[in-house]
Design a protein around this motif. Structure first.
Motif, PDB file in Angstrom:
ATOM      1  N   ASP A 268     112.705  45.254  72.818  1.00 53.70           N
ATOM      2  CA  ASP A 268     113.417  44.698  71.670  1.00 53.70           C
ATOM      3  C   ASP A 268     113.471  43.183  71.839  1.00 53.70           C
ATOM      4  O   ASP A 268     114.360  42.648  72.494  1.00 53.70           O
ATOM      5  CB  ASP A 268     114.823  45.285  71.606  1.00 53.70           C
ATOM      6  N   VAL A 269     112.494  42.506  71.221  1.00 52.46           N
ATOM      7  CA  VAL A 269     112.326  41.077  71.465  1.00 52.46           C
ATOM      8  C   VAL A 269     113.547  40.272  71.026  1.00 52.46           C
ATOM      9  O   VAL A 269     114.030  39.406  71.754  1.00 52.46           O
ATOM     10  CB  VAL A 269     111.061  40.569  70.738  1.00 52.46           C
ATOM     11  N   ASN A 270     114.060  40.579  69.841  1.00 51.24           N
ATOM     12  CA  ASN A 270     115.198  39.789  69.347  1.00 51.24           C
ATOM     13  C   ASN A 270     116.404  39.929  70.247  1.00 51.24           C
ATOM     14  O   ASN A 270     117.109  38.964  70.533  1.00 51.24           O
ATOM     15  CB  ASN A 270     115.552  40.215  67.924  1.00 51.24           C
ATOM     16  N   LYS A 271     116.643  41.165  70.706  1.00 50.25           N
ATOM     17  CA  LYS A 271     117.802  41.388  71.562  1.00 50.25           C
ATOM     18  C   LYS A 271     117.658  40.604  72.854  1.00 50.25           C
ATOM     19  O   LYS A 271     118.607  40.004  73.348  1.00 50.25           O
ATOM     20  CB  LYS A 271     117.915  42.885  71.850  1.00 50.25           C
ATOM     21  N   ARG A 272     116.456  40.577  73.406  1.00 52.06           N
ATOM     22  CA  ARG A 272     116.258  39.900  74.684  1.00 52.06           C
ATOM     23  C   ARG A 272     116.398  38.406  74.553  1.00 52.06           C
ATOM     24  O   ARG A 272     116.925  37.734  75.437  1.00 52.06           O
ATOM     25  CB  ARG A 272     114.861  40.239  75.242  1.00 52.06           C
ATOM     26  N   ARG A 273     115.898  37.860  73.422  1.00 54.60           N
ATOM     27  CA  ARG A 273     116.027  36.418  73.251  1.00 54.60           C
ATOM     28  C   ARG A 273     117.490  36.047  73.116  1.00 54.60           C
ATOM     29  O   ARG A 273     117.954  35.039  73.655  1.00 54.60           O
ATOM     30  CB  ARG A 273     115.231  35.952  72.032  1.00 54.60           C
ATOM     31  N   LEU A 274     118.240  36.867  72.380  1.00 49.03           N
ATOM     32  CA  LEU A 274     119.674  36.623  72.246  1.00 49.03           C
ATOM     33  C   LEU A 274     120.346  36.700  73.605  1.00 49.03           C
ATOM     34  O   LEU A 274     121.207  35.888  73.953  1.00 49.03           O
ATOM     35  CB  LEU A 274     120.285  37.631  71.280  1.00 49.03           C
ATOM     36  N   GLU A 275     119.911  37.682  74.403  1.00 47.00           N
ATOM     37  CA  GLU A 275     120.487  37.859  75.734  1.00 47.00           C
ATOM     38  C   GLU A 275     120.319  36.596  76.567  1.00 47.00           C
ATOM     39  O   GLU A 275     121.262  36.101  77.193  1.00 47.00           O
ATOM     40  CB  GLU A 275     119.771  39.039  76.396  1.00 47.00           C
TER      41      GLU A 275
END
Lengths: 337, 260, 424
Positions: free
Chosen positions: C288-295
């Motif tokens: 989940d790219v978006n989740k990881r970038r947010l992380e």
């Protein structure tokens, strides 16, 4: 009636003034976005630099304005625009082009433009100090013409308040927009710019000289930046940190109007400008004439403003966020980069 | 272990252009089904919708009986529906082995808290994944490129690696997007053999877009033909080849009698 | 680059840095140098936050100043002594009422925004949501203003909670993380340019709020003296106190470094490298790219909040006007770019090195410009402008800008490029 005049002065006039400034800055920013595909953080400092070029010329030749009956700052403006345009081309050649040739990610060029901003700021402050300067306090320059227009209504004891630099600003904006429109639609180079903005690879393959287009972009951006900076400084005051406070609203204007759309940038500039003046305006003043007609149990607060004056900077930013969330392509449907 | 795909009256409009027009088809579980058609037939658009790249304008897509219309690719991955790419999308700055190791979805080490504070848990799972990766490498006979950076591999090797990635999880169905593109003849044979083995020995379902007719002939049964956004016909490759409508779709109508 | 040469590089660079430090200690004295090192250590924590955002996820965060300010604010709120005048007045009750209005406003606006479930057309829903938002906003503001004025004229400001300083630092990190969450949710999906502009704006807003909300922070009157987690210079003298503080911050840096390295070498780091390498493929492979970038964005901002808290506490003053984009955003960018983005040791090296240069550039600039003034007068009869010294300090701005452009052009990897360890 007086309240309406107050509203006119504080919102309409002020909003148009700052809106025109934002518009001119935003056109440059949006063109650089469109042709060179990066956010030019150093744009606001280009404005300050242009203003300083004008100021130096005014100090050198203060009498020039007297010949034409216009403020000297305005008379030397074309020269300052040329100087700034040349400077902008030089900037590109020295700092941005080498990075473009290495095919770096656009973000890297943005960081480079941050570096350029700091360099310009440092140099300006080194040579000019941190004090404020007034275009109309220079020896030999005539004072600022302020027009106080009285309306023919009896109840209007207040006057509409507009200064000569402000009028010149509007005239200049209209001229500039007209010229830009002609350039983009009728000339070969203008059409080449629009082609490059749409599809750079195709433009290159079709024989369009991309270098010439890039230079033209910087000439327009630099020239308009100089004009905006000078006219703003003539309206208020010339300060070295003029720039940073306007950077954000200009970006907001460009994005709100639609990135890559010059007309959008103009619209965006005025939207941001009016949003600022409307949101800090004390609307309670407009309700004053109706004080007597309002039932007693409703207590009118003395101040109704959406945003307290100290927080004015929030307004362009909120607009920006709102546009990014709801309509990232902006009013005129530009690119979403 | 494998599951079927049902496409039901799917359409996709891009502005005024109808790329896919009321298309319905079935990919039977356990099969290797081909999808062919002339350029502009809408194959890639349909394929991308099944793979979760974007949603259809109308219609529904089912996988293993579940409605997956509009779900993004990373969610479909979790359901066992994987895809490969026409231009191999390897992780070029990681070794082939790492390319395999990053695939499994249930890695406690990918959670930053666990990675920092429970190293032994992470280590155990890593050992499991390494074992699985080595199995895949042996299956595909690519041990010699195990520690090469994926960006340095040849086109065919990259495609093999992509196949390998789909083997790292218990996938059910794999969408193969022009897997033969850019691959030399010898390796192509290797690829085809491996796909067949995965289908027969491991029970994978494959849905294959291809332009290479030899590969389709060797690999796929049935073959679906698309033209002008919808399914024209379905059948065994020999029937398809002889079908005059298919020939017309590819080559245009036959010349009139008497032409020079 | 083999791992042996990179280790050699690290040793050489850090030894050089050590020598440089020794020189400074000798020249400028222990008390001064200790203070410089304390601040450098805080900047190192902040730089670590930025390097993981930029190096691991390619996020261009120009709002560092804002997250530093949030960290500083929370440390004031938590660790500053309790203001009894405030708690004894109506202040808390009135603020509580405002808080209730705020919660109600949020709840109602949220409910209206979901009313499309009842079949209202989308445009009407949007209009109603905006309307309810505007009304709630006006209600909350008009309730807040009189309450704020009363607090300011009575008790001064709300004061702190008198809790341990470390708690303040941790809450500072968490607070920055919360802000990062909302910023990230809105902005991370868009391109990096937009993130840069948005974060720049956020930082300015945060600063404006802290500067003007006198009831919250005493605004331009500043809050001081802030308590220290170790005995202060008043108790045991400059050198010993600062040495104690430095030990604390140095330990924090080492601990953070340890965990970051561990995470990087774990599957977490591998996954981040994959996402950075090829987002489309990573998504196809289930990440989940978006989740990881947010992380990563939140994690980086938490570090910035922590470093900011430690920095503000070390200066013992919370002065919102003192937060400057140059000092608190762009300087850190130089640290990370020069040190090597994506390399944690590089960030630490960059932070210490750049901060030393930044600190001694002040006395050095004055020295140089004094010389210029004297020689200019002697040789050319040149009269220096009266604010020459103030201008001299501005030279630093130029030098920082020049460093950024030069490094980007000639050594974009920085002095310590990222060290990738391949698994398997």
């Amino acid at each position: 009636m007086n309240e309406l005049i107050f509203f006119f002065n504080k919102v309409i006039v002020a909003g148009s003034v700052i809106g025109s400034i934002y518009a001119m800055g935003a056109i440059g920013v949006t063109l650089v976005f469109a042709i060179l595909r990066f956010a030019h953080f150093a744009h606001a400092d280009l404005m300050t630099l242009g203003a300083f070029f004008s100021y130096i010329l005014v100090v050198a030749f203060p009498e020039l304005g007297g010949f034409v009956g216009l403020p000297t700052g305005f008379v030397v403006l074309p020269v300052a625009m040329v100087l700034t345009a040349i400077f902008a081309i030089g900037l590109d050649k020295t700092f941005y082009k080498p990075l473009r040739d290495k095919n770096v990610k656009p973000v890297v060029i943005v960081i480079a433009s941050v570096g350029v901003t700091l360099m310009i700021q440092g140099v300006i402050r080194l040579f000019a100090g941190t004090t404020s300067r007034n275009f109309f306090s220079v020896d030999g320059v005539a004072g600022k013409d302020i027009f106080r227009i009285k309306l023919p209504f009896e109840a209007a004891s207040r006057k509409i308040f507009i200064t000569e630099p402000q009028i010149l600003l509007f005239i200049f904006l209209i001229l500039a927009v007209g010229l830009l429109h002609y350039f983009l639609t009728r000339t070969r180079l203008g059409k080449a710019m629009r082609a490059m903005s749409d599809n750079p690879d195709l433009a290159r393959v079709s024989g369009i000289n991309t270098n010439v287009v890039v230079w033209t972009t910087w000439i327009i951006a630099g020239g308009l930046a100089a004009a905006a900076g000078t006219l703003l400084s003539m309206d208020v005051i010339l300060k070295p940190d003029l720039s940073f406070n306007i950077l954000l609203p200009i970006f907001a204007a460009a994005i709100v109007g639609g990135v890559g759309q010059p007309y959008g940038a103009i619209a965006g500039g005025f939207v941001v400008g009016f949003a600022e003046t409307l949101s800090v305006f004390n609307w309670a003043i407009l309700l004053r004439p109706f004080r007597d007609s309002i039932p007693e149990w409703i207590e009118l607060p003395s101040k109704i403003a959406f945003v307290p004056t100290e927080y004015k900077i929030i307004v362009p930013f909120v607009l920006l966020i709102a546009i990014l969330v709801w309509k990232p392509t902006g009013i005129f449907k530009g690119k979403v980069l | 272990m494998s599951a079927g795909i049902t496409v039901s009256s799917v359409s996709k409009l891009f502005g005024g252009i109808r790329a896919v027009n009321n298309c319905s088809l079935e990919v039977e579980a356990g099969s290797v089904t081909g999808l062919i058609g002339p350029n502009g037939a809408g194959k890639t658009t349909l394929f991308n919708m099944v793979a979760g790249a974007f949603a259809p304008t109308s219609g529904q897509i089912f996988f293993d009986g579940e409605d997956i219309t509009g779900l993004p690719s990373n969610v479909l991955f979790g359901k066992g529906l994987l895809r490969t790419f026409q231009i191999a999308h390897e992780f070029s700055n990681m070794t082939a082995f790492e390319n395999l190791m990053m695939v499994p979805g249930d890695q406690p080490g990918e959670n930053i808290i666990t990675a920092c504070f429970r190293p032994s848990l992470v280590r155990d799972r890593e050992t499991e994944i390494k074992a699985r990766a080595n199995e895949v490498i042996d299956f595909l006979s690519i041990a010699h490129i195990k520690n090469e950076l994926a960006g340095n591999l040849s086109g065919g090797q990259k495609k093999l690696l992509e196949l390998g990635r789909t083997m790292m999880v218990d996938a059910k169905t794999v969408l193969l997007d022009e897997v033969a593109a850019g691959v030399n003849r010898t390796l192509l044979q290797n690829l085809t053999d491996n796909i067949q083995r995965m289908n027969r020995e491991l029970g994978y379902t494959f849905f294959v877009i291809e332009h290479d007719m030899d590969m389709i002939a060797k690999l796929c049964d049935p073959v679906i033909v698309m033209a002008q956004g919808t399914v024209m016909t379905t059948g065994h490759i020999d029937e398809i080849r002889a079908n005059p409508k298919v020939i017309e779709a590819y080559f245009g109508s036959p010349p009139k009698q008497g032409a020079a | 680059m083999t791992s042996l040469t990179s280790v050699k590089r690290e040793i050489v660079l850090f030894s050089g840095l050590g020598l440089f430090l020794a020189l400074i200690f000798f020249q400028m004295g222990t008390a001064f140098s200790l203070r410089m090192l304390i601040e450098a250590a805080c900047y190192a924590i902040i730089a670590l936050g930025l390097t993981i955002q930029w190096g691991y996820a390619g996020l261009f965060n120009t709002g560092i100043m804002g997250f530093i300010a949030v960290g500083g604010f929370f440390t004031v709120l938590i660790s500053f002594p309790v203001n009894d005048k405030f708690w004894n007045s109506d202040g808390p009750a009135e603020l509580g009422v405002v808080g209730l209005y705020l919660l109600a406003g949020i709840a109602i606006t949220w409910a209206v925004s979901k009313s499309h479930r009842f079949g209202f057309p989308k445009k009407l829903v949007t209009f109603l949501t905006v309307l309810t938002f505007a009304i709630s906003y006006l209600v909350v503001i008009s309730a807040l203003e009189p309450a704020a004025d009363k607090i300011e004229s009575g008790a001064g400001f709300i004061g702190g909670l008198g809790l341990p300083v470390f708690a303040g630092w941790i809450i500072g990190a968490l607070g920055a993380g919360v802000v990062a969450y909302y910023v990230g949710r809105i902005c991370l999906g868009l391109r990096s340019d937009y993130l840069a502009i948005a974060t720049l704006g956020i930082a300015e807003i945060i600063k404006a709020v802290f500067k003007n909300a006198d009831w919250l922070t005493q605004g331009t009157l500043t809050v001081s003296p802030l308590p220290w987690p170790v005995p202060t210079p008043n108790d045991i003298g400059f050198v010993a106190a600062r040495a104690g503080y430095l030990t604390v911050t140095a330990i924090i840096v080492v601990v953070i470094l340890f965990f970051l390295q561990r995470a990087y070498n774990a599957p977490w780091g591998r996954m981040m490298r994959a996402i950075r390498d090829n987002e489309v493929s990573s998504s196809a492979m289930g990440k989940d790219v978006n989740k990881r970038r947010l992380e990563i964005f939140i994690l980086g901002c938490m570090l910035m909040g922590l470093g900011g808290a430690a920095l503000v506490t070390s200066t013992r003053i919370f002065d919102p006007s003192g937060f400057l984009p140059l000092n608190h955003t762009f300087l850190i960018w130089v640290m990370v770019i020069l040190g090597g983005s994506g390399n944690n040791l590089g960030a630490i090296f960059g932070a210490i090195f750049v901060y030393i240069i930044w600190t001694i550039s002040e006395p050095m600039a004055i020295l140089i410009f004094e010389a210029v003034k004297v020689y200019g007068n002697d040789w050319f009869g040149w009269q220096a402008p009266s604010d020459l010294m103030a201008r001299a300090l501005q030279m630093r701005v130029f030098v920082i800008g020049l460093t950024i452009t030069l490094v980007l052009r000639y050594a974009p990897q920085g002095v310590l490029p990222e060290k990738v360890i391949h698994h398997g």
